[in-house]
Motif scaffolding. Structure first.
Motif, PDB file in Angstrom:
ATOM      1  N   SER A   1       0.905  -1.147   0.109  1.00 60.13           N
ATOM      2  CA  SER A   1      -0.097   0.144  -0.162  1.00 60.13           C
ATOM      3  C   SER A   1       0.863   1.223  -0.083  1.00 60.13           C
ATOM      4  N   LEU A   2       1.981   1.312   0.688  1.00 65.47           N
ATOM      5  CA  LEU A   2       3.015   2.507   0.468  1.00 65.47           C
ATOM      6  C   LEU A   2       3.495   2.343  -0.979  1.00 65.47           C
ATOM      7  N   ARG A   3       3.759   1.489  -1.514  1.00 68.07           N
ATOM      8  CA  ARG A   3       4.412   1.473  -2.894  1.00 68.07           C
ATOM      9  C   ARG A   3       3.020   2.139  -3.877  1.00 68.07           C
ATOM     10  N   LEU A   4       1.962   1.761  -3.709  1.00 63.78           N
ATOM     11  CA  LEU A   4       0.859   2.028  -4.162  1.00 63.78           C
ATOM     12  C   LEU A   4       0.671   3.823  -3.904  1.00 63.78           C
ATOM     13  N   TYR A   5       0.860   4.141  -2.629  1.00 60.85           N
ATOM     14  CA  TYR A   5       0.659   5.612  -2.470  1.00 60.85           C
ATOM     15  C   TYR A   5       1.797   6.522  -3.011  1.00 60.85           C
ATOM     16  N   GLU A   6       3.067   5.695  -3.088  1.00 59.15           N
ATOM     17  CA  GLU A   6       4.209   6.546  -3.851  1.00 59.15           C
ATOM     18  C   GLU A   6       3.873   6.660  -5.328  1.00 59.15           C
ATOM     19  N   TYR A   7       3.213   5.382  -5.837  1.00 61.16           N
ATOM     20  CA  TYR A   7       2.743   5.854  -7.307  1.00 61.16           C
ATOM     21  C   TYR A   7       1.515   6.962  -7.445  1.00 61.16           C
ATOM     22  N   ASN A   8       0.704   7.136  -6.378  1.00 61.95           N
ATOM     23  CA  ASN A   8      -0.391   7.956  -6.352  1.00 61.95           C
ATOM     24  C   ASN A   8       0.398   9.478  -6.490  1.00 61.95           C
ATOM     25  N   LEU A   9       1.554   9.649  -5.664  1.00 63.46           N
ATOM     26  CA  LEU A   9       2.082  11.083  -5.481  1.00 63.46           C
ATOM     27  C   LEU A   9       2.839  11.262  -7.026  1.00 63.46           C
ATOM     28  N   TRP A  10       3.595  10.261  -7.508  1.00 64.48           N
ATOM     29  CA  TRP A  10       4.167  10.244  -8.623  1.00 64.48           C
ATOM     30  C   TRP A  10       3.418  10.716  -9.742  1.00 64.48           C
TER      31      TRP A  10
ATOM     32  N   HIS B   1      -8.263   2.761  -1.560  1.00 60.69           N
ATOM     33  CA  HIS B   1      -9.289   3.480  -2.021  1.00 60.69           C
ATOM     34  C   HIS B   1      -8.825   4.985  -2.444  1.00 60.69           C
ATOM     35  N   VAL B   2      -7.926   5.777  -1.719  1.00 62.75           N
ATOM     36  CA  VAL B   2      -7.274   6.833  -1.859  1.00 62.75           C
ATOM     37  C   VAL B   2      -6.709   6.868  -3.535  1.00 62.75           C
TER      38      VAL B   2
ATOM     39  N   TYR C   1       0.516   3.221 -14.108  1.00 58.04           N
ATOM     40  CA  TYR C   1       1.431   2.548 -13.078  1.00 58.04           C
ATOM     41  C   TYR C   1       2.494   1.812 -13.604  1.00 58.04           C
ATOM     42  N   ILE C   2       2.456   1.493 -14.778  1.00 62.38           N
ATOM     43  CA  ILE C   2       3.664   0.782 -15.593  1.00 62.38           C
ATOM     44  C   ILE C   2       5.086   1.816 -15.840  1.00 62.38           C
ATOM     45  N   TYR C   3       4.459   3.060 -16.057  1.00 63.60           N
ATOM     46  CA  TYR C   3       5.352   4.362 -16.272  1.00 63.60           C
ATOM     47  C   TYR C   3       6.187   4.485 -15.064  1.00 63.60           C
ATOM     48  N   PHE C   4       5.375   4.371 -13.883  1.00 66.64           N
ATOM     49  CA  PHE C   4       5.960   4.671 -12.583  1.00 66.64           C
ATOM     50  C   PHE C   4       7.033   3.407 -12.446  1.00 66.64           C
ATOM     51  N   LEU C   5       6.479   2.254 -12.688  1.00 64.70           N
ATOM     52  CA  LEU C   5       7.480   1.046 -12.488  1.00 64.70           C
ATOM     53  C   LEU C   5       8.767   1.103 -13.156  1.00 64.70           C
ATOM     54  N   PHE C   6       8.777   1.625 -14.586  1.00 61.32           N
ATOM     55  CA  PHE C   6       9.834   1.844 -15.345  1.00 61.32           C
ATOM     56  C   PHE C   6      10.781   3.102 -14.857  1.00 61.32           C
ATOM     57  N   GLU C   7      10.131   4.189 -14.306  1.00 63.66           N
ATOM     58  CA  GLU C   7      11.129   5.389 -13.808  1.00 63.66           C
ATOM     59  C   GLU C   7      11.640   4.613 -12.548  1.00 63.66           C
TER      60      GLU C   7
END
Length: 166
Positions: free
Chosen positions: A5-14, A131-132, A159-165
């Motif tokens: 969930s922290l990884r997903l939240y980091e994605y959200n911020l990115w 959810h956020v 999300y995939i672009y986040f993973l590549f970055e």
């Protein structure tokens, strides 16, 4: 290893940053141009995302439904007339509050959430984080569609672009 969930939240911020970067490249009036969409302007969509982030942060902290409503009502009034840079600063500020809160809790622990029409649920913090993130993703998609309607390219925030970055 970092909690999912922290990884997903980091994605959200990115992803939010990608949207703000794109919007800052465009003429300022684009954010306030009215169109037929989920929200009438991009700025109103951004404010909705920001206010909803506050709703869920307060709810996760255990504030009552009534207190959340009062706080978010006040924040909504404070956001009136704010420019893109000020809204962006609000996103960064609430993100820091989320991260601080996350550092103090067990993300797998459950907490109660009440709603006058839907009742009370017990949900893990990680589900609320999901959810956020989902809420932000949905409305970032709205913003991309709105930009296309206005003749501009959206921001790539999948999300995939986040993973590549990473």
């Amino acid at each position: 290893m970092k909690h999912d969930s922290l990884r997903l939240y980091e994605y959200n911020l990115w992803a939010n940053e990608r949207v703000f970067q794109r919007l800052q490249e465009l003429p300022p009036e684009v954010c306030d141009q009215e169109i037929q969409s989920v929200f009438p302007t991009i700025m109103k969509t951004l404010k909705h995302i920001l206010l909803t982030d506050h709703v869920w942060l307060l709810a996760m902290k255990g504030d009552s439904y009534e207190n959340v409503g009062k706080t978010v009502g006040r924040l909504s009034q404070e956001l009136e007339g704010r420019c893109l840079e000020e809204i962006h600063a609000g996103f960064l500020e609430v993100a820091e509050k989320f991260k601080d809160f996350f550092s103090q809790i067990d993300l797998d622990a459950t907490a109660p959430y009440s709603h006058p029409a839907m009742g009370i649920i017990q949900a893990p913090y990680s589900d609320i984080i999901q959810h956020v993130v989902n809420h932000g993703t949905y409305h970032r998609g709205n913003i991309s569609a709105m930009l296309r309607q206005l003749g501009h390219a959206g921001a790539s925030h999948d999300y995939i672009y986040f993973l590549f970055e990473e």
